[in-house]
Design an enzyme around this catalytic site. Structure first.
Site, PDB file in Angstrom:
ATOM      1  CG  ASP A 188      -1.895   8.144  -0.945  1.00 38.88           C
ATOM      2  OD1 ASP A 188      -1.539   7.179  -0.486  1.00 38.88           O
ATOM      3  OD2 ASP A 188      -2.803   8.212  -1.701  1.00 38.88           O
TER       4      ASP A 188
ATOM      5  CD  GLU B 281      -6.443   3.250   0.326  1.00 41.97           C
ATOM      6  OE1 GLU B 281      -6.936   3.519  -0.609  1.00 41.97           O
ATOM      7  OE2 GLU B 281      -5.676   4.140   1.335  1.00 41.97           O
TER       8      GLU B 281
HETATM    9  C1  GLC Z   1      -5.249   6.015  -2.003  1.00 38.66           C
HETATM   10  C2  GLC Z   1      -4.035   5.336  -1.930  1.00 38.66           C
HETATM   11  C3  GLC Z   1      -3.290   5.215  -3.080  1.00 38.66           C
HETATM   12  C4  GLC Z   1      -3.800   5.694  -4.323  1.00 38.66           C
HETATM   13  C5  GLC Z   1      -4.515   6.743  -4.134  1.00 38.66           C
HETATM   14  C6  GLC Z   1      -5.273   7.498  -5.483  1.00 38.66           C
HETATM   15  O1  GLC Z   1      -5.730   6.487  -0.826  1.00 38.66           O
HETATM   16  O2  GLC Z   1      -3.391   5.454  -0.732  1.00 38.66           O
HETATM   17  O3  GLC Z   1      -2.461   4.075  -3.294  1.00 38.66           O
HETATM   18  O4  GLC Z   1      -3.008   5.588  -5.345  1.00 38.66           O
HETATM   19  O5  GLC Z   1      -5.145   7.230  -3.015  1.00 38.66           O
HETATM   20  O6  GLC Z   1      -6.402   6.477  -5.405  1.00 38.66           O
END
Ligand code: GLC
Length: 620
Positions: free
Chosen positions: A313, A513
């Site tokens: 991530d 988030e």
């Molecule tokens: C974010 C998320 C993830 C996403 C990634 C790219 O923090 O946790 O779901 O795909 O970063 O944006």
């Protein structure tokens, strides 16, 4: 809970197939038969290994390490760094957009990065990734689908596939062939800010819908087809099981529980042929998932036989320890194959630093060359499978389909099937289209940004006319009622008197988030007051709730004659009007329990009976 899901899914299947006995639809579950979805076999990506190993054998260490790096568009010092560092992937995070947000601009920008990759010595094509998590939501004019919690309420795997086929077509229309979707979290606690990204709290439901979402994005098989878009099941594992729903928090449970609640959707996604899996920020019993070799390598790659690649991530490896080089070692040796890096040159944890550290670790023997080769093999398997070496470009004809009426029709059906009628006293619903005076109240009634929620155009989403081509609920209502009906709109709850019925639209402001983490899920004071003011007029009150999760309703349920959980429906408010006025009958069923109070927010440990159980939903 599991049983209830099978009951509803079976009934849906029976109704769709029209099978009846003595004229009555009969649920297969009632007959003790379990519903088995058609299981396509997991794809054998390893069949590409002869070709992949031929490429691998020509690659320098720098070229291999570059393939393992995914850099955010906004962090790249220069497009030419794709070539200079042999980068395997570029992404657009929630806020990383080209100059303007138009499809043609995206297509041009993505193709420029691909051009850089094709100028490297071995011309290994780039994979561009984006969070198309409810349609191609970053792009202006794209169709925005209901968020997963609403899609979970449909209990309709076939519709999930259709929805993600639309997403894949729109994603490919911008030159992109990788979507960081589906999120297959099994969210246990409504306080989690990502509850809406989860199809629900029921493991079987999440697995069934997630598998069809993978097939919708990739096709029956991930392939060189122009709209076969690499899916990315996320976030492995237990992202939705953290204590008190804290985002990026800690799951405290034994391995049997972890496996029972959260592993089946990954097994289903692998069986559906998913080519990539994103690792979770969260921890399990105190160990960061990004450093958990047992779960990443032994369980996911070994036991479940996952042959694609694992992507980290966003700067997630930086959280493992205060020492970045140790983070690189722990994550790569743990089983990560590609690292998502949003840091620009000069910032800690940037892509040049990552490559230098990893090269050092390999030369010191602290990261085995065999681990590097395994990671690069997995990435190249997918690029070969997608035919990127033969054709790294997408079909420009797809660009024109972005936001098309056909796509919007699919999204409208998703909205219709996502709505859950929690109350309908005196058959207040469906409303007549011939009312003399209808009042629509609440800021969310005429606000596309509130209707879509987070991950829409920007990472956190926002209020207002955030994108083109959508229809707010107020507009949809005006398009639905007869010409003789006076529709007046009151954003702030003034002038409600004299109505034959009042539709009040309440709910949450957009978030994403950790910004959506809450300590309680009560409706706001202003929303509660608005519904009560409508009730005080004596007119029947129809409350529509736009939220990313069930909310504690307090006096609002009693004050409403009817109440619909509409979740975050996206751009097609028409689907809500269809159900309000009876052009579609509600079939949505709760994908998670609806709490009576704030003591019932964890599906694992609810205290007492919920207000409404999983599977609840009224119809006409
Ligand atoms: C974010 C998320 C993830 C996403 C990634 C790219 O923090 O946790 O779901 O795909 O970063 O944006």
């Amino acid at each position: 809970m599991h049983r209830q899901y099978l009951y509803h899914a079976a009934r849906k299947t029976v109704r769709v197939s029209g099978t009846t006995i003595l004229g009555l639809p009969v649920s297969l579950a009632l007959l003790g038969l379990t519903l088995t979805l058609p299981a396509a076999f997991a794809q054998d990506f390893a069949k590409n290994d002869a070709r992949v190993d031929a490429i691998l054998s020509q690659m320098t260490l720098d070229e291999k390490l570059g393939q393992m790096v995914q850099v955010d568009m906004g962090a790249l010092h220069d497009k030419a760094d794709v070539q200079k560092y042999f980068l395997g992937s570029v992404l657009s995070g929630g806020n990383s957009d080209p100059a303007d947000n138009e499809p043609q601009t995206w297509l041009k920008a993505v193709n420029e990065f691909q051009t850089q990759a094709l100028q490297t010595r071995l011309k290994i094509p780039l994979l561009y990734g984006i969070d198309a998590v409810h349609g191609h939501n970053n792009i202006d004019g794209a169709v925005v689908l209901p968020h997963h919690i609403g899609l979970g309420a449909t209990h309709d795997p076939a519709l999930m596939r259709q929805a993600e086929q639309v997403t894949a077509q729109e994603v490919a229309g911008t030159g992109i062939r990788w979507a960081f979707a589906p999120c297959i979290a099994v969210a246990q606690d409504e306080r989690w800010g990502r509850t809406y990204e989860s199809y629900g709290s029921d493991t079987a439901l999440v697995g069934a819908l997630g598998a069809e979402a993978v097939r919708g994005l990739q096709g029956d098989q991930l392939s060189s087809g122009p709209t076969s878009v690499l899916a990315c099941a996320k976030h492995y594992i237990g992202d939705g099981g953290t204590q008190n729903g804290k985002d990026q928090g800690n799951d405290v449970c034994d391995e049997a529980t972890l496996r029972k609640l959260y592993l089946p959707p990954y097994a289903a996604a692998i069986k559906a042929g998913v080519g990539s899996i994103m690792v979770s920020y969260s921890s399990w019993n105190g160990l960061k998932m990004h450093a958990n070799r047992h779960l990443l390598t032994e369980v996911l790659k070994g036991e479940l036989g996952f042959q694609g690649f694992l992507v980290s991530d966003w700067a997630a490896i930086d959280q493992i320890s205060p020492d970045y080089k140790k983070d690189v070692e722990a994550s790569i040796n743990g089983g990560l194959d590609m690292i998502m890096i949003p840091a620009a040159l000069g910032q800690p944890g940037n892509y040049a630093e990552f490559i230098a550290d990893l090269k050092d670790l390999v030369n010191l023997g602290q990261v085995p060359q065999s681990r590097i080769d395994d990671a690069v093999r997995r990435i190249l398997r997918i690029k070969v499978q997608m035919g990127l070496f033969e054709n790294p470009w997408t079909d420009p004809a797809l660009t024109a389909q972005i936001g098309s009426p056909e796509h919007r029709q699919v999204a409208r059906q998703c909205v219709r099937e996502s709505l859950v009628v929690l109350k309908n006293s005196g058959h207040a619903l469906p409303l007549s289209k011939n009312l003399k005076h209808l009042v629509v109240a609440g800021p969310a009634a005429d606000d596309l940004g509130l209707q879509c929620g987070g991950w829409t155009i920007s990472w956190q989403g926002s209020t207002g006319a955030v994108t083109h081509g959508g229809t707010t609920l107020l507009t949809a209502i005006r398009q639905t009622v007869s010409s003789g009906t006076e529709v007046s709109y009151s954003a702030d709850g003034q002038n409600l008197a004299g109505a034959d019925a009042i539709i009040v639209v309440v709910g949450e402001k957009p978030y994403a988030e950790m910004f959506g983490d809450r300590t309680n899920v009560d409706l706001s004071v202003s929303d509660t007051a608005l519904v009560q003011a409508a009730k005080a007029t004596g007119a029947p009150v129809i409350t529509v709730l736009y939220s990313g999760r069930p909310m504690v309703l307090g006096p609002v349920l009693k004050a409403s004659q009817a109440l619909i959980a509409a979740w975050l429906p996206g751009t097609e408010g028409t689907g809500v009007a269809d159900v309000l006025f009876g052009d579609a009958h509600p079939t949505g069923k709760l994908p998670r329990p609806w709490p009576k109070n704030d003591q019932q927010l964890s599906a694992q440990f609810p205290s007492g009976k919920p207000l409404f159980p999983v599977g609840y939903g009224l119809t006409y």
